[in-house]
Write an enzyme that holds these catalytic residues in place. Structure first.
Site, PDB file in Angstrom:
ATOM      1  CG  ASN A   1     -29.433 -40.004  -8.620  1.00 51.50           C
ATOM      2  OD1 ASN A   1     -29.972 -41.105  -8.502  1.00 51.50           O
ATOM      3  ND2 ASN A   1     -30.106 -38.863  -8.515  1.00 51.50           N
TER       4      ASN A   1
ATOM      5  CE  LYS B   1     -31.062 -37.724 -11.949  1.00 50.68           C
ATOM      6  NZ  LYS B   1     -31.362 -36.434 -12.530  1.00 50.68           N
TER       7      LYS B   1
ATOM      8  CG  HIS C   1     -31.927 -35.814  -6.268  1.00 51.92           C
ATOM      9  ND1 HIS C   1     -32.832 -35.500  -7.257  1.00 51.92           N
ATOM     10  CD2 HIS C   1     -30.707 -35.850  -6.857  1.00 51.92           C
ATOM     11  CE1 HIS C   1     -32.175 -35.366  -8.401  1.00 51.92           C
ATOM     12  NE2 HIS C   1     -30.884 -35.571  -8.189  1.00 51.92           N
TER      13      HIS C   1
ATOM     14  CD  GLU D   1     -34.482 -35.963 -10.695  1.00 49.08           C
ATOM     15  OE1 GLU D   1     -34.316 -37.134 -10.312  1.00 49.08           O
ATOM     16  OE2 GLU D   1     -33.829 -35.455 -11.628  1.00 49.08           O
TER      17      GLU D   1
ATOM     18  CD  GLU E   1     -27.338 -33.021  -7.770  1.00 51.49           C
ATOM     19  OE1 GLU E   1     -26.675 -33.499  -8.697  1.00 51.49           O
ATOM     20  OE2 GLU E   1     -28.336 -33.572  -7.306  1.00 51.49           O
TER      21      GLU E   1
ATOM     22  N   GLY F   1     -31.104 -32.624 -15.212  1.00 53.74           N
ATOM     23  CA  GLY F   1     -31.936 -33.468 -16.070  1.00 53.74           C
ATOM     24  C   GLY F   1     -32.107 -32.960 -17.488  1.00 53.74           C
TER      25      GLY F   1
ATOM     26  CB  SER G   1     -26.537 -30.328 -17.113  1.00 51.64           C
ATOM     27  OG  SER G   1     -27.932 -30.472 -17.237  1.00 51.64           O
TER      28      SER G   1
HETATM   29  P1  13P Z   1     -27.983 -34.820 -14.635  1.00 55.86           P
HETATM   30  O1  13P Z   1     -26.491 -34.929 -14.632  1.00 55.86           O
HETATM   31  O2  13P Z   1     -28.619 -35.821 -15.565  1.00 55.86           O
HETATM   32  O3  13P Z   1     -28.445 -33.426 -14.871  1.00 55.86           O
HETATM   33  O4  13P Z   1     -28.491 -35.239 -13.190  1.00 55.86           O
HETATM   34  C1  13P Z   1     -27.795 -34.776 -12.076  1.00 55.86           C
HETATM   35  C2  13P Z   1     -28.381 -35.324 -10.851  1.00 55.86           C
HETATM   36  O5  13P Z   1     -29.567 -35.190 -10.602  1.00 55.86           O
HETATM   37  C3  13P Z   1     -27.514 -36.047  -9.925  1.00 55.86           C
HETATM   38  O6  13P Z   1     -28.168 -36.308  -8.746  1.00 55.86           O
END
Ligand code: 13P
Length: 261
Positions: free
Chosen positions: A11, A13, A97, A99, A169, A175, A215
C-alpha cells in the site's frame, strides 16, 4: 493455507507520483516476472491508478485503489465511486484500512455500504480489520475483528466470496510508530478472524484469503509467512522501493513454501 496462492502486496499510502507508480510496476515485473502460485499486488494513490493499470496489463500484478465512496454518484466533492474505479480498470479496492478508520472516521456501518457498492460494481475487495492499542489493552481483539467483519460483511452472499480478501492489520503495529506484532498475537487474532468467517459463511468461509500487515519487514516476514493461518503479506514502508518489495516477497514466499512442503 490451502491451495490458495501466496498473496503479497504493498500500500503506497500517500506516496508516489503517476510516473513513479508506473515505473514501480514495470521494474517489479522485470524483477519477478509472473511467478506461479503467487498473487502480487500494488495499491497506489488514485492519481496513479490508470497509469499503473496500463503498465500492469499482462503482468499478472493486481492494481488496487486505497478507498472509494459508497454512493454511485452525487454531490460528494473529492470522492471517487466504485464505478469510476471499475472504469479505470483496477483489479481491487481496499476498504477499511486502519488509517481510514483512525484518521478519517470511517465507521463499520459506512464500510458495510462500501462493500455493497464495490460488489455492485464487480470489484474485488481487500477488507482490512484490526484492533487498536486500547482494544488490545482490554483484551478484546477477537471481539473487535468479529464486529468489524460482521458489520462490513452483513448481507454478503457466499457466491461473492471469491471476490473477498481479508487483511489483518492491528492498528498499533502499523506505520512509523508501530510495533511489530508477536507471532502468537497474530496467530490468536487470525484464528478468530477465520472463525468469524466460518460463522458467517460456513465452510465457504475457509476459502477467503487472509493476509497479515503491520510493520512487516525483511526480519519478521518469515515468521508471519510461516503461519498456517496466513495466506500472504501486506506491506507498507518496507516495500515502497522495488528492491525492498522483492526482498521481502522472496523471503516470505520461501518461508511459506518451506512451511507447506
Ligand atoms: P507498514 O508496513 O508501513 O507498517 O504499513 C502497513 C500497512 O498499513 C499496509 O496497509
Amino acid at each position: 493455507m490451502t491451495d490458495r496462492p501466496f498473496y503479497f502486496g504493498t500500500n503506497f499510502k500517500m506516496h508516489q507520483t503517476p510516473t513513479e507508480s508506473r515505473q514501480f510496476v514495470s521494474d517489479l515485473h522485470e524483477r519477478l516476472g509472473s511467478p506461479d502460485s503467487v498473487q502480487l499486488f500494488v495499491i497506489p494513490p488514485y492519481t496513479s491508478l490508470v497509469w499503473a493499470v496500463e503498465e500492469a496489463v499482462d503482468t499478472g500484478i493486481w492494481v488496487g485503489a486505497q478507498n472509494m465512496h459508497f454512493a454511485e454518484r452525487g454531490a460528494f466533492t473529492g470522492e471517487i465511486s466504485a464505478a469510476m474505479l471499475q472504469a479505470a480498470g483496477v483489479d481491487m479496492v481496499m476498504l477499511g484500512h486502519a488509517e481510514r478508520r483512525q484518521l478519517f472516521g470511517e465507521t463499520d456501518a459506512a464500510l458495510h455500504k462500501k462493500v455493497q457498492a464495490a460488489l455492485r460494481a464487480g470489484l474485488r475487495i481487500l477488507l482490512c480489520v484490526g484492533e487498536n492499542a486500547e482494544e488490545k489493552a482490554f483484551g478484546i481483539e477477537a471481539e473487535t475483528v468479529a464486529r468489524q467483519l460482521k458489520i462490513a460483511l452483513h448481507n454478503f452472499r457466499s457466491d461473492d466470496l471469491p471476490r473477498l480478501i481479508v487483511a489483518y492489520e492491528p492498528v498499533w503495529s502499523i506505520g512509523e510508530g508501530g510495533t511489530p506484532a508477536g507471532v502468537a498475537d497474530v496467530e490468536y487474532t487470525a484464528r478468530h478472524i477465520r472463525a468469524t468467517l466460518v460463522t458467517l459463511f460456513g465452510t465457504a468461509g475457509q476459502t477467503v484469503p487472509l493476509l497479515y500487515g503491520g510493520s512487516v519487514n525483511l526480519d519478521n516476514c518469515v515468521d508471519y509467512a510461516r503461519l498456517d493461518l496466513i495466506d500472504g503479506l501486506f506491506v507498507g514502508r518496507a516495500a515502497w522501493q522495488v528492491a525492498g518489495y522483492v526482498e521481502v516477497f522472496q523471503a516470505g514466499f520461501a518461508a511459506k513454501t518451506e512451511a507447506t512442503s
